[in-house]
Design an enzyme around this catalytic site. Structure first.
Site, PDB file in Angstrom:
ATOM      1  N   TYR A 131       0.863  -1.191   0.000  1.00  0.00           N
ATOM      2  CA  TYR A 131       0.000   0.000   0.000  1.00  0.00           C
ATOM      3  C   TYR A 131       0.890   1.228   0.000  1.00  0.00           C
ATOM      4  O   TYR A 131       1.726   1.402   0.890  1.00  0.00           O
ATOM      5  CB  TYR A 131      -0.923   0.024   1.221  1.00  0.00           C
ATOM      6  CG  TYR A 131      -1.885   1.186   1.147  1.00  0.00           C
ATOM      7  CD1 TYR A 131      -3.086   1.061   0.460  1.00  0.00           C
ATOM      8  CD2 TYR A 131      -1.565   2.428   1.685  1.00  0.00           C
ATOM      9  CE1 TYR A 131      -3.957   2.136   0.331  1.00  0.00           C
ATOM     10  CE2 TYR A 131      -2.425   3.513   1.565  1.00  0.00           C
ATOM     11  CZ  TYR A 131      -3.620   3.363   0.889  1.00  0.00           C
ATOM     12  OH  TYR A 131      -4.465   4.431   0.757  1.00  0.00           O
ATOM     13  N   GLN A 192     -10.610   0.202   1.266  1.00  0.00           N
ATOM     14  CA  GLN A 192     -11.068  -0.671   0.183  1.00  0.00           C
ATOM     15  C   GLN A 192      -9.889  -1.328  -0.538  1.00  0.00           C
ATOM     16  O   GLN A 192      -9.991  -2.468  -1.012  1.00  0.00           O
ATOM     17  CB  GLN A 192     -11.949   0.092  -0.813  1.00  0.00           C
ATOM     18  CG  GLN A 192     -11.305   1.279  -1.492  1.00  0.00           C
ATOM     19  CD  GLN A 192     -11.493   2.576  -0.729  1.00  0.00           C
ATOM     20  OE1 GLN A 192     -11.651   2.577   0.488  1.00  0.00           O
ATOM     21  NE2 GLN A 192     -11.487   3.693  -1.449  1.00  0.00           N
ATOM     22  N   SER A 238       5.162   9.332  13.214  1.00  0.00           N
ATOM     23  CA  SER A 238       6.619   9.247  13.133  1.00  0.00           C
ATOM     24  C   SER A 238       7.281   9.807  14.389  1.00  0.00           C
ATOM     25  O   SER A 238       6.736  10.697  15.059  1.00  0.00           O
ATOM     26  CB  SER A 238       7.104  10.015  11.902  1.00  0.00           C
ATOM     27  OG  SER A 238       8.459   9.741  11.655  1.00  0.00           O
ATOM     28  N   ASP A 362      15.420   8.069   5.698  1.00  0.00           N
ATOM     29  CA  ASP A 362      14.112   8.191   5.053  1.00  0.00           C
ATOM     30  C   ASP A 362      14.190   7.906   3.566  1.00  0.00           C
ATOM     31  O   ASP A 362      13.220   7.403   2.975  1.00  0.00           O
ATOM     32  CB  ASP A 362      13.559   9.608   5.243  1.00  0.00           C
ATOM     33  CG  ASP A 362      12.985   9.835   6.627  1.00  0.00           C
ATOM     34  OD1 ASP A 362      12.765   8.851   7.352  1.00  0.00           O
ATOM     35  OD2 ASP A 362      12.776  11.011   6.988  1.00  0.00           O
ATOM     36  N   GLU A 416       0.351 -35.277  29.102  1.00  0.00           N
ATOM     37  CA  GLU A 416      -0.705 -34.381  28.621  1.00  0.00           C
ATOM     38  C   GLU A 416      -2.016 -35.128  28.371  1.00  0.00           C
ATOM     39  O   GLU A 416      -3.008 -34.512  27.969  1.00  0.00           O
ATOM     40  CB  GLU A 416      -0.242 -33.672  27.341  1.00  0.00           C
ATOM     41  CG  GLU A 416       0.919 -32.715  27.596  1.00  0.00           C
ATOM     42  CD  GLU A 416       1.326 -31.936  26.359  1.00  0.00           C
ATOM     43  OE1 GLU A 416       0.792 -32.230  25.258  1.00  0.00           O
ATOM     44  OE2 GLU A 416       2.153 -31.027  26.483  1.00  0.00           O
ATOM     45  N   HIS A 421      -1.117 -39.447  20.501  1.00  0.00           N
ATOM     46  CA  HIS A 421       0.211 -38.865  20.333  1.00  0.00           C
ATOM     47  C   HIS A 421       1.276 -39.839  20.830  1.00  0.00           C
ATOM     48  O   HIS A 421       2.286 -40.089  20.171  1.00  0.00           O
ATOM     49  CB  HIS A 421       0.338 -37.551  21.120  1.00  0.00           C
ATOM     50  CG  HIS A 421      -0.275 -36.370  20.449  1.00  0.00           C
ATOM     51  ND1 HIS A 421      -1.616 -36.275  20.195  1.00  0.00           N
ATOM     52  CD2 HIS A 421       0.285 -35.224  19.983  1.00  0.00           C
ATOM     53  CE1 HIS A 421      -1.870 -35.117  19.606  1.00  0.00           C
ATOM     54  NE2 HIS A 421      -0.719 -34.454  19.467  1.00  0.00           N
TER      55      HIS A 421
END
Length: 438
Positions: A131, A192, A238, A362, A416, A421
């Site tokens: 974006y 959007q 920032s 930057d 457990e 298992h």
């Protein structure tokens, strides 16, 4: 205009907490609208994108083909730039690529003491969405700082979206997309665009991860789509924090603080120094340079609401205070920055010495400028090649060499209460219950 603080003040702790207390969450109204936009795009796809582009960007497109910007347009944009502008983009792209090609991303493997192979495989993401903000300004730097690392990582396809208010396309942004190797570009913005990349439409491909900054609605949308799609981070305003010993020209530091403050009235610029006279000089230089700044009003509001000049006892204490901020950008404007760096634990990017102005980061230094903000540098990192790759664990058992691992796994599964298992583990132990193994 800008707060003066002192760590020797008994009330400093509370004042620092107040300065650090920034509400990072978007407003309920922003979240509600973003959710509605995402739902509309999920339900109606391209039809929704066309309608929302007319509503928010004033782009009167009748079909999605009008919102896609083809590769020939990127090439034309690059060719149309003045020579100096083109050279600037090419230099920045080259430096960013060179830096990210050196990032360690190798896979590994080793054989354990029993003879089993263990390792990790590194593979690039198949499709990434970028974006690029474009509502109030153009950001070709964001294109380079996101798309170049993705391309270096080996991403299969890079999709980019950028708003084009009233149909105006920025040549520098398009040229940067061409240089960075973006595959497809759509003139779509806002929540959007995030929804389209997260869920896909008939025209916009669904991506695996979305990166890049945006405004409140973009940030809210990224929160909402996380899960079905990956995101880089939730960006806040920032930030810059400067630690200075008085050896750097005060005007330089004043300009560095103003450079961050001009981003946004919510941006934060803070200076720490044990030299109180130096703090006075920097404050005077801010007042001197401000009248010539086109965004002087934004700078004033930023420095007045979230800026500070803080007197500290010494540079070591300055580092401790800086770690409380965990700033996006940290400048060590001191004579011996390398020795001070050892005291810093949390920062998105660190700039060493008088000549390493944050603004170089930057645009042109090489590392990506997509950085953690709002204290998230305590656990988050700068965007880089690893963010566009995934790691897959590799385990290969070597016959009888598996037995010690299988016994340990079976015992833990018993603890457990997971019988299947345990049985699956013991099935790999030769001689167990008559088992002769594979």
């Amino acid at each position: 205009m800008i707060k003066r603080m002192d760590t020797a003040d008994p009330a400093f702790g509370g004042a620092l907490d107040t300065l650090l207390a920034w509400e990072v969450r978007e407003s309920p109204e922003v979240a509600r609208i973003a959710a509605e936009l995402i739902a509309e795009v999920r339900a109606n796809g391209d039809v929704a994108l066309l309608r929302l582009s007319r509503r928010f960007d004033g782009v009167q497109a009748e079909r999605m083909a009008d919102l896609e910007i083809g590769p020939e347009a990127l090439e034309e944009a690059l060719a149309s730039l003045p020579g100096a502008d083109r050279e600037t983009l090419e230099t920045a792209a080259s430096r960013i690529r060179a830096y990210h090609e050196r990032q360690p991303t190798a896979a590994f493997e080793y054989t354990d003491e029993f003879g089993n192979l263990l390792g990790s495989r590194v593979t690039p993401l198949e499709r990434v969405g970028i974006y690029v903000p474009g509502g109030q300004a153009s950001y070709p730097s964001t294109v380079l700082m996101t798309a170049v690392p993705a391309r270096v990582a080996g991403v299969g396809e890079i999709i980019a979206t950028v708003p084009t208010p009233k149909g105006q396309r920025n040549a520098h942004v398009l040229a940067a997309m061409g240089l960075a190797g973006v595959d497809r570009v759509f003139a779509i913005g806002g929540a959007q665009a995030i929804a389209a990349m997260a869920y896909g439409t008939a025209t916009v491909p669904r991506v695996d991860k979305i990166v890049g900054p945006g405004g409140a609605f973009v940030t809210a949308a990224k929160r909402l789509v996380f899960g079905p799609v990956g995101i880089d981070l939730i960006a806040g305003p920032s930030e810059i924090l400067v630690i200075a010993d008085g050896s750097v020209e005060p005007r330089w530091i004043a300009l560095d603080l103003c450079a961050q403050a001009e981003h946004d009235a919510d941006a934060q610029a803070v200076l720490l120094s044990p030299d109180r006279d130096y703090l006075d000089c920097v404050e005077a230089e801010i007042a001197a340079v401000l009248p010539d700044m086109p965004r002087a009003d934004v700078i004033r509001r930023s420095l007045g609401s979230r800026g500070a000049l803080i007197a500290v006892r010494d540079l070591v204490e300055a580092c401790a205070v800086a770690d409380r901020f965990a700033p996006e950008h940290l400048e060590l404007a001191v004579r011996d920055p390398e020795s001070l760096l050892a005291h810093i634990k949390h920062a998105g990017a660190v700039f060493l010495g008088a000549w390493a102005a944050e603004v170089l980061g930057d645009y042109s230094a090489g590392p990506s400028h997509v950085l953690p903000t709002f204290g998230t540098a305590r656990y988050a990192s700068v965007l880089g090649v690893p963010d566009f790759q995934k790691r897959t664990s590799i385990v290969r058992g070597a016959g009888a060499a598996v037995a010690p691992l299988a016994r340990a796994a079976a015992n833990m599964a018993d603890a457990e209460g997971l019988a299947a298992h345990a049985a699956a583990a013991r099935a790999r132990i030769r001689g167990y219950d008559g088992n002769v193994g594979a």
